[in-house]
Design a protein around this motif. Sequence first.
Motif, PDB file in Angstrom:
ATOM      1  N   MET A   1       0.848  -1.203   0.000  1.00 34.18           N
ATOM      2  CA  MET A   1       0.000   0.000   0.000  1.00 34.18           C
ATOM      3  C   MET A   1       0.881   1.250   0.000  1.00 34.18           C
ATOM      4  N   ALA A   2       0.557   2.187  -0.863  1.00 33.02           N
ATOM      5  CA  ALA A   2       1.348   3.411  -0.970  1.00 33.02           C
ATOM      6  C   ALA A   2       1.212   4.257   0.294  1.00 33.02           C
ATOM      7  N   SER A   3       2.324   4.878   0.675  1.00 33.87           N
ATOM      8  CA  SER A   3       2.312   5.735   1.848  1.00 33.87           C
ATOM      9  C   SER A   3       1.522   7.008   1.557  1.00 33.87           C
ATOM     10  N   SER A   4       0.875   7.546   2.592  1.00 35.14           N
ATOM     11  CA  SER A   4       0.113   8.788   2.427  1.00 35.14           C
ATOM     12  C   SER A   4       0.835   9.982   3.036  1.00 35.14           C
ATOM     13  N   GLN A   5       1.954   9.730   3.711  1.00 39.20           N
ATOM     14  CA  GLN A   5       2.711  10.818   4.330  1.00 39.20           C
ATOM     15  C   GLN A   5       4.204  10.514   4.264  1.00 39.20           C
ATOM     16  N   VAL A   6       4.995  11.566   4.073  1.00 41.39           N
ATOM     17  CA  VAL A   6       6.445  11.413   4.009  1.00 41.39           C
ATOM     18  C   VAL A   6       7.106  12.643   4.600  1.00 41.39           C
ATOM     19  N   GLN A   7       8.261  12.431   5.242  1.00 38.32           N
ATOM     20  CA  GLN A   7       9.067  13.527   5.773  1.00 38.32           C
ATOM     21  C   GLN A   7      10.437  13.515   5.118  1.00 38.32           C
ATOM     22  N   VAL A   8      10.882  14.696   4.697  1.00 43.76           N
ATOM     23  CA  VAL A   8      12.179  14.837   4.042  1.00 43.76           C
ATOM     24  C   VAL A   8      12.995  15.887   4.792  1.00 43.76           C
ATOM     25  N   ARG A   9      14.190  15.497   5.235  1.00 41.36           N
ATOM     26  CA  ARG A   9      15.087  16.440   5.910  1.00 41.36           C
ATOM     27  C   ARG A   9      16.177  16.875   4.938  1.00 41.36           C
ATOM     28  N   VAL A  10      16.344  18.203   4.804  1.00 39.26           N
ATOM     29  CA  VAL A  10      17.306  18.749   3.846  1.00 39.26           C
ATOM     30  C   VAL A  10      18.236  19.724   4.574  1.00 39.26           C
ATOM     31  N   PRO A  11      19.564  19.592   4.363  1.00 38.95           N
ATOM     32  CA  PRO A  11      20.494  20.503   5.025  1.00 38.95           C
ATOM     33  C   PRO A  11      20.583  21.867   4.352  1.00 38.95           C
ATOM     34  N   ALA A  12      20.979  22.845   5.149  1.00 36.24           N
ATOM     35  CA  ALA A  12      21.303  24.162   4.612  1.00 36.24           C
ATOM     36  C   ALA A  12      22.559  24.059   3.762  1.00 36.24           C
ATOM     37  N   SER A  13      22.864  25.116   3.055  1.00 36.64           N
ATOM     38  CA  SER A  13      24.078  25.132   2.235  1.00 36.64           C
ATOM     39  C   SER A  13      24.610  26.551   2.148  1.00 36.64           C
ATOM     40  N   THR A  14      25.899  26.640   1.910  1.00 40.86           N
ATOM     41  CA  THR A  14      26.521  27.912   1.586  1.00 40.86           C
ATOM     42  C   THR A  14      27.110  27.784   0.191  1.00 40.86           C
ATOM     43  N   SER A  15      27.042  28.838  -0.582  1.00 40.76           N
ATOM     44  CA  SER A  15      27.528  28.769  -1.962  1.00 40.76           C
ATOM     45  C   SER A  15      28.523  29.889  -2.251  1.00 40.76           C
ATOM     46  N   ASN A  16      29.226  29.721  -3.342  1.00 40.06           N
ATOM     47  CA  ASN A  16      30.243  30.649  -3.852  1.00 40.06           C
ATOM     48  C   ASN A  16      31.568  30.540  -3.099  1.00 40.06           C
ATOM     49  N   LEU A  17      31.515  30.537  -1.762  1.00 39.01           N
ATOM     50  CA  LEU A  17      32.725  30.491  -0.945  1.00 39.01           C
ATOM     51  C   LEU A  17      33.736  31.536  -1.410  1.00 39.01           C
ATOM     52  N   GLY A  18      33.232  32.732  -1.627  1.00 39.82           N
ATOM     53  CA  GLY A  18      34.078  33.808  -2.110  1.00 39.82           C
ATOM     54  C   GLY A  18      34.178  33.797  -3.618  1.00 39.82           C
ATOM     55  N   PRO A  19      35.296  33.322  -4.191  1.00 41.10           N
ATOM     56  CA  PRO A  19      35.516  33.451  -5.635  1.00 41.10           C
ATOM     57  C   PRO A  19      34.761  32.456  -6.501  1.00 41.10           C
ATOM     58  N   GLY A  20      34.224  31.386  -5.922  1.00 47.69           N
ATOM     59  CA  GLY A  20      33.616  30.328  -6.734  1.00 47.69           C
ATOM     60  C   GLY A  20      32.179  30.594  -7.102  1.00 47.69           C
ATOM     61  N   PHE A  21      31.940  31.715  -7.750  1.00 45.74           N
ATOM     62  CA  PHE A  21      30.574  32.161  -8.045  1.00 45.74           C
ATOM     63  C   PHE A  21      29.824  31.142  -8.901  1.00 45.74           C
ATOM     64  N   ASP A  22      28.682  30.701  -8.400  1.00 48.80           N
ATOM     65  CA  ASP A  22      27.789  29.765  -9.106  1.00 48.80           C
ATOM     66  C   ASP A  22      28.425  28.406  -9.392  1.00 48.80           C
ATOM     67  N   CYS A  23      29.534  28.068  -8.713  1.00 47.59           N
ATOM     68  CA  CYS A  23      30.134  26.757  -8.977  1.00 47.59           C
ATOM     69  C   CYS A  23      30.559  26.000  -7.726  1.00 47.59           C
ATOM     70  N   LEU A  24      30.778  26.665  -6.596  1.00 42.84           N
ATOM     71  CA  LEU A  24      31.164  25.986  -5.364  1.00 42.84           C
ATOM     72  C   LEU A  24      30.027  26.035  -4.354  1.00 42.84           C
ATOM     73  N   GLY A  25      29.852  24.939  -3.615  1.00 39.07           N
ATOM     74  CA  GLY A  25      28.832  24.904  -2.569  1.00 39.07           C
ATOM     75  C   GLY A  25      29.161  23.852  -1.537  1.00 39.07           C
ATOM     76  N   LEU A  26      28.557  23.984  -0.363  1.00 36.93           N
ATOM     77  CA  LEU A  26      28.860  23.080   0.732  1.00 36.93           C
ATOM     78  C   LEU A  26      27.644  22.951   1.636  1.00 36.93           C
ATOM     79  N   ALA A  27      27.307  21.719   2.026  1.00 38.01           N
ATOM     80  CA  ALA A  27      26.150  21.478   2.907  1.00 38.01           C
ATOM     81  C   ALA A  27      26.540  21.675   4.365  1.00 38.01           C
ATOM     82  N   LEU A  28      25.605  22.176   5.161  1.00 37.76           N
ATOM     83  CA  LEU A  28      25.841  22.502   6.568  1.00 37.76           C
ATOM     84  C   LEU A  28      24.849  21.773   7.467  1.00 37.76           C
ATOM     85  N   ASN A  29      25.244  21.549   8.723  1.00 30.57           N
ATOM     86  CA  ASN A  29      24.389  20.785   9.638  1.00 30.57           C
ATOM     87  C   ASN A  29      23.324  21.651  10.310  1.00 30.57           C
TER      88      ASN A  29
END
Length: 300
Positions: free
Chosen positions: A1-29
Amino acid sequence: MASSQVQVRVPASTSNLGPGFDCLGLALNLYNTTTLTRTEAAKFPSGMIGETATAFFERVPGGRIKPFGFKAQIEGDIPISRGLGSSVTVRLGVLMGLAELVKESFPLEREQILKWLIELEGHPDNAVPSFLGGFAVCAQATDNPDDGFAYSRFSVKPDLSFVTLVPELKLSTETARGLLPKEVPFRHAVENAQRTARIAAAFSTGDYASLRGMFIDHLHQPFRQTLIPGFTSILAAAQEAGALGSFLSGAGSALMAITLDHVDAISTAMLEMAKKHDLPANVLILKADNEGAQILPSKP
């Protein structure tokens, strides 16, 4: 039987890290959790959640999944409009949640979900690390935009801490991008490319000490700094207190320092400098997340 409810946990992220515009990123807790519950009524929420759901059903090949109604609840600790990837957590939570609810009749590959997420976001630097965890290097796959993005992902050791100053000030990505120039001097582009490569090498090898001094940027921070009082002084204070480097997180307004030690001194320095510039803020001490987005176990 298909589930009727689901929970998804997604981490924050930081991007660019200074010079890496639109190409570098990192997930955070730091996390948001999206709960989707199927409903009898054939409608779903409005806004970003509804737009993402519409895109999901439209992209399922051959219209093989009939749209169905659901309720959505978003809970978590990621502040919005601070450059910490809050929009990705919403879109990814909805995409993964819907995919989980229909998996028995139409299983979707994880790579397909990520492709749709990048299309909705418009760039991959937050999407890839939030989905996969860790540090990500992303690039347009070919000269043809239709070919999408290629990326590499690396785990991040717990040695690194990410001291994050989160101002009360909210900034929209659209506003921040609107300040960017159409052209920059060739020398500035070269220096950004050099430092971006060096950052990618440091994360791929785990040689974090070599990150020192590599977060200087010429492509976006000089133009966005006018939006945040005390911008340059706060970043400089973090480095003077011992950080390997400091930068604007994504489009802002969060300012981030990366360090192997001196966490307390860096936190204090950033907060004191923000106070001097009448910028109300708080500090989060974060680590990298290496797990990425997760379907949470069903409640008994």
